[in-house]
Scaffold this motif. Structure first.
Motif, PDB file in Angstrom:
ATOM      1  N   TRP A 115      47.345  59.015  67.050  1.00 14.02           N
ATOM      2  CA  TRP A 115      48.209  59.163  65.746  1.00 14.02           C
ATOM      3  C   TRP A 115      47.190  60.178  65.256  1.00 14.02           C
ATOM      4  CZ3 TRP A 115      52.773  57.507  65.004  1.00 14.02           C
ATOM      5  CH2 TRP A 115      53.477  56.530  65.662  1.00 14.02           C
TER       6      TRP A 115
ATOM      7  N   ASP B 226      53.797  57.717  56.787  1.00 13.35           N
ATOM      8  CA  ASP B 226      52.904  58.505  56.198  1.00 13.35           C
ATOM      9  C   ASP B 226      52.357  59.696  56.622  1.00 13.35           C
ATOM     10  OD1 ASP B 226      51.741  57.774  58.400  1.00 13.35           O
ATOM     11  OD2 ASP B 226      50.453  56.137  58.059  1.00 13.35           O
TER      12      ASP B 226
ATOM     13  N   HIS C  16      56.876  59.919  64.636  1.00 11.43           N
ATOM     14  CA  HIS C  16      56.225  60.005  63.464  1.00 11.43           C
ATOM     15  C   HIS C  16      56.331  58.620  62.619  1.00 11.43           C
ATOM     16  CE1 HIS C  16      59.685  60.744  61.047  1.00 11.43           C
ATOM     17  NE2 HIS C  16      60.176  61.247  61.928  1.00 11.43           N
ATOM     18  N   ARG C  17      55.332  58.477  61.524  1.00 13.55           N
ATOM     19  CA  ARG C  17      55.431  57.386  60.543  1.00 13.55           C
ATOM     20  C   ARG C  17      55.740  57.907  59.415  1.00 13.55           C
ATOM     21  NH1 ARG C  17      49.866  54.924  62.613  1.00 13.55           N
ATOM     22  NH2 ARG C  17      49.355  55.836  60.762  1.00 13.55           N
TER      23      ARG C  17
ATOM     24  N   ALA D 273      54.532  51.894  60.913  1.00 16.59           N
ATOM     25  CA  ALA D 273      53.162  51.696  61.153  1.00 16.59           C
ATOM     26  C   ALA D 273      52.736  50.352  62.053  1.00 16.59           C
ATOM     27  CB  ALA D 273      52.015  51.769  60.217  1.00 16.59           C
ATOM     28  N   GLY D 274      51.776  50.407  63.187  1.00 14.39           N
ATOM     29  CA  GLY D 274      51.609  49.429  63.835  1.00 14.39           C
ATOM     30  C   GLY D 274      52.585  49.235  65.136  1.00 14.39           C
TER      31      GLY D 274
ATOM     32  N   GLN E 154      51.763  60.531  59.881  1.00 18.52           N
ATOM     33  CA  GLN E 154      51.055  60.528  60.943  1.00 18.52           C
ATOM     34  C   GLN E 154      52.065  60.785  62.291  1.00 18.52           C
ATOM     35  OE1 GLN E 154      47.565  59.522  61.486  1.00 18.52           O
ATOM     36  NE2 GLN E 154      47.641  60.265  59.339  1.00 18.52           N
TER      37      GLN E 154
END
Length: 149
Positions: free
Chosen positions: A120, A19, A16-17, A104-105, A21
């Motif tokens: 995601w 944020d 997970h991130r 992220a990324g 996601q």
């Protein structure tokens, strides 16, 4: 050469991130089976965190991130279609749950023998898409372990 039977101890890693996601991957067979990273330990005594890192790298190519043992485990019945991989008479598996926070990324490189697609999704949508009830429940635990940015 015959493979040795799988050990009925596995890891599930919710990637997970911050944020909220969550990464889901679709199994190559059967199609439509969305899940987090999962896999059995390779040998008795393999540290669970090492198995989690190995499985994440094998299935997604991700080698970094912050891995956290959520100290959750599930015991579930192994689906009959996969029992041939285990020793005769083995019907249940113990799955240990980890979270892996990545930025992220973060690039994802799937192993095409095992998985055909990835996405995601917001954590609650990811839980809804999972085929496995224990995987969905693990994702629903994410807010207990992460403060979303």
């Amino acid at each position: 050469m015959t493979r040795p039977p799988k050990i009925p101890v596995s890891v599930l890693v919710v990637i997970h991130r911050l944020d909220g996601q969550v990464l889901l991957i679709e199994r190559a067979q059967p199609a439509g089976f969305w899940q987090s990273v999962t896999g059995s330990i390779d040998f008795v005594g393999e540290p669970l965190a090492a198995a989690a890192r190995r499985e994440v790298a094998e299935e997604t190519g991700i080698t970094g991130g912050e891995l956290v043992d959520w100290n959750l485990s599930n015991v579930y019945e192994i689906y009959p279609v996969w029992r041939h991989r285990y020793a005769p008479g083995v019907t249940h598996n113990t799955e240990h749950v980890f979270g892996l926070t990545v930025p992220a990324g973060t690039p994802v490189a799937l192993n095409p023998r095992e998985h055909r697609d990835c996405c995601w999704l917001p954590w609650h949508e990811a839980a809804d898409r999972c085929f496995s009830p224990s995987n969905a429940e693990a994702i629903l635990q994410l807010p207990r372990f992460v403060t979303f940015a």
